[in-house]
Design a protein around this motif. Structure first.
Motif, short mmCIF file in Angstrom:
data_model
loop_
_atom_site.label_atom_id
_atom_site.label_comp_id
_atom_site.label_asym_id
_atom_site.label_seq_id
_atom_site.Cartn_x
_atom_site.Cartn_y
_atom_site.Cartn_z
N LEU A 129 0.61 -1.58 -0.27
CA LEU A 129 0.17 0.26 0.03
C LEU A 129 0.93 1.24 0.22
O LEU A 129 1.55 1.20 0.43
CB LEU A 129 -1.26 0.03 1.37
N ASN A 130 1.19 1.72 -0.75
CA ASN A 130 1.56 3.52 -0.85
C ASN A 130 1.08 4.71 -0.35
O ASN A 130 -0.02 5.14 -0.99
CB ASN A 130 1.68 3.55 -2.33
N ARG A 131 1.49 4.96 0.65
CA ARG A 131 0.36 5.85 1.77
C ARG A 131 0.52 7.17 0.90
O ARG A 131 -0.40 7.25 1.45
CB ARG A 131 2.06 5.70 2.99
N HIS A 132 1.40 7.17 0.63
CA HIS A 132 1.09 8.80 -0.26
C HIS A 132 0.16 9.12 -1.30
O HIS A 132 0.39 10.08 -1.81
CB HIS A 132 2.42 9.66 0.29
N GLY A 133 -0.06 7.86 -2.26
CA GLY A 133 -0.40 7.97 -3.37
C GLY A 133 0.33 7.96 -4.75
O GLY A 133 1.19 8.18 -4.51
N VAL A 134 0.56 7.98 -5.10
CA VAL A 134 0.74 8.09 -6.49
C VAL A 134 1.38 9.56 -6.85
O VAL A 134 1.31 10.31 -6.80
CB VAL A 134 -0.25 7.88 -8.29
N GLY A 135 2.48 9.17 -7.10
CA GLY A 135 3.56 11.02 -7.11
C GLY A 135 3.85 11.17 -6.16
O GLY A 135 3.95 12.64 -6.17
N HIS A 136 3.54 10.74 -4.43
CA HIS A 136 4.12 11.39 -3.13
C HIS A 136 2.60 12.41 -3.66
O HIS A 136 2.80 13.97 -3.33
CB HIS A 136 5.34 11.93 -3.37
N SER A 137 1.38 11.90 -4.35
CA SER A 137 0.44 13.66 -3.80
C SER A 137 -0.30 13.40 -3.16
O SER A 137 -0.96 14.66 -2.66
CB SER A 137 -0.01 12.71 -5.20
N VAL A 138 -0.31 12.81 -1.74
CA VAL A 138 -0.51 13.22 -0.98
C VAL A 138 -0.11 13.59 0.35
O VAL A 138 0.74 12.79 1.30
CB VAL A 138 -1.78 11.98 -0.52
N PRO A 139 -0.50 14.97 0.86
CA PRO A 139 0.65 15.02 2.12
C PRO A 139 0.27 14.23 3.28
O PRO A 139 -0.96 13.44 3.08
CB PRO A 139 0.08 17.11 2.00
N PRO A 140 1.38 13.77 4.22
CA PRO A 140 0.96 13.38 5.99
C PRO A 140 -0.46 13.69 6.51
O PRO A 140 -0.73 12.95 6.88
CB PRO A 140 2.44 14.08 6.05
N HIS A 141 -0.05 14.97 6.46
CA HIS A 141 -2.01 15.68 7.29
C HIS A 141 -2.60 14.75 6.45
O HIS A 141 -3.96 15.10 7.36
CB HIS A 141 -1.92 16.71 7.48
N LEU A 142 -3.09 14.84 5.13
CA LEU A 142 -3.95 13.60 4.59
C LEU A 142 -4.80 12.82 4.01
O LEU A 142 -5.36 12.20 3.87
CB LEU A 142 -4.59 15.09 3.39
N VAL A 143 -3.25 11.71 4.66
CA VAL A 143 -3.69 10.51 4.56
C VAL A 143 -4.64 10.23 4.91
O VAL A 143 -5.12 10.67 6.35
CB VAL A 143 -2.58 9.63 4.42
N ASN A 144 -5.83 9.09 4.14
CA ASN A 144 -6.89 8.42 4.57
C ASN A 144 -6.51 7.17 5.26
O ASN A 144 -6.20 5.96 4.80
CB ASN A 144 -7.96 8.34 3.32
#
Length: 263
Positions: A49-64
């Motif tokens: 599971l890629n925590r930050h989404g494709v291309g590191h698109s999700v910042p840590p405070h907005l990870v679901n």
């Protein structure tokens, strides 16, 4: 084949190609849909599971975080190895070292950090005496020993909100409180995993000394550069650990709610 093992990949660890027979999977949860890759390693089915989404698109405070953990539970996962890039507050934990955290300090602010919000879910006060599974941490220690990697079997992970880096004053405070590492992702992941009765271990790779300790100003590129240099060791460590565990293993972590109800 049941999926009992998962790797949650942090910054710079987006390489599901360490698995064979890879397939894409989407899992729907009450908190959102989660995409991941599932493959095989030494006859064991593993979810990546890629925590930050494709291309590191999700910042840590907005990870679901709730959707991610709920999705792994839906698959039947019992054991989670979660990787993270961290800064060090402890001069003995140098860049390139691995740390298998045993405690955390929570300085997050805006994240949904529980599955239990009253109503139908009820109110649950989960025990976090040993937040990171002691058994999985022993497995990681054995794996690191076998591979000849430099590691620390204990460490207190300070989780900050991000996405900014910390000030030197904050770092000094965290040191005074007993922190060894600073990162932005371990909480609420570790708490949610316990609420879902899954074993969770943190594999922290030190990428830099934190602000006020480091002789230079911090950049995200510095984190990526060190991760790239040590990505091979991180992958070897994770896969060695997977090779050492029984996918169907039991553990007290997997009885967290049952034990709570008996008290």
């Amino acid at each position: 084949m049941s999926v009992r093992i998962a790797i949650i990949g942090g910054t710079g660890v987006y390489d599901p190609n360490i698995l064979d027979n890879i397939r894409d999977e989407k899992v729907s949860t009450a908190y959102g849909e989660v995409g991941m890759k599932i493959g095989d390693y030494q006859g064991k089915s593993v979810a990546f599971l890629n925590r930050h989404g494709v291309g590191h698109s999700v910042p840590p405070h907005l990870v679901n975080y709730r959707a991610n953990i709920a999705a792994l539970k839906e698959l039947g996962v019992k054991s989670i190895f979660a990787t993270a890039a961290v800064g060090s507050l402890n001069r003995n934990m140098a860049p390139g070292h691995f740390v298998f955290s045993d405690q955390f300090l929570d300085f997050t602010k805006v994240r949904k950090n529980t599955f239990f919000e009253g109503g139908e879910q009820g109110v649950v006060h989960i025990d976090m005496t040993d937040p990171y599974c002691p058994e999985l941490r022993k497995v990681l220690t054995s794996a690191a020993e076998d591979l000849g990697l430099t590691y620390h079997r204990y460490g207190t992970y300070v989780t900050c909100e991000g996405p900014r880096f910390e000030t030197p004053a904050e770092i000094k405070m965290y040191q005074l409180l007993g922190g060894d590492l600073v990162g932005m992702t371990s909480v609420p992941e570790v708490v949610l995993a316990r609420e879902k009765e899954m074993c969770y271990a943190n594999i922290s790779m030190v990428t830099n000394y934190a602000a006020g300790i480091s002789p230079t100003k911090l950049t995200h590129q510095e984190v990526l550069d060190v991760m790239a240099e040590n990505a091979g060791n991180l992958k070897k460590l994770a896969m060695k650990a997977i090779s050492l565990i029984d996918p169907e293993r039991g553990c007290l972590c997997q009885e967290a709610l049952e034990r709570l109800n008996k008290e």
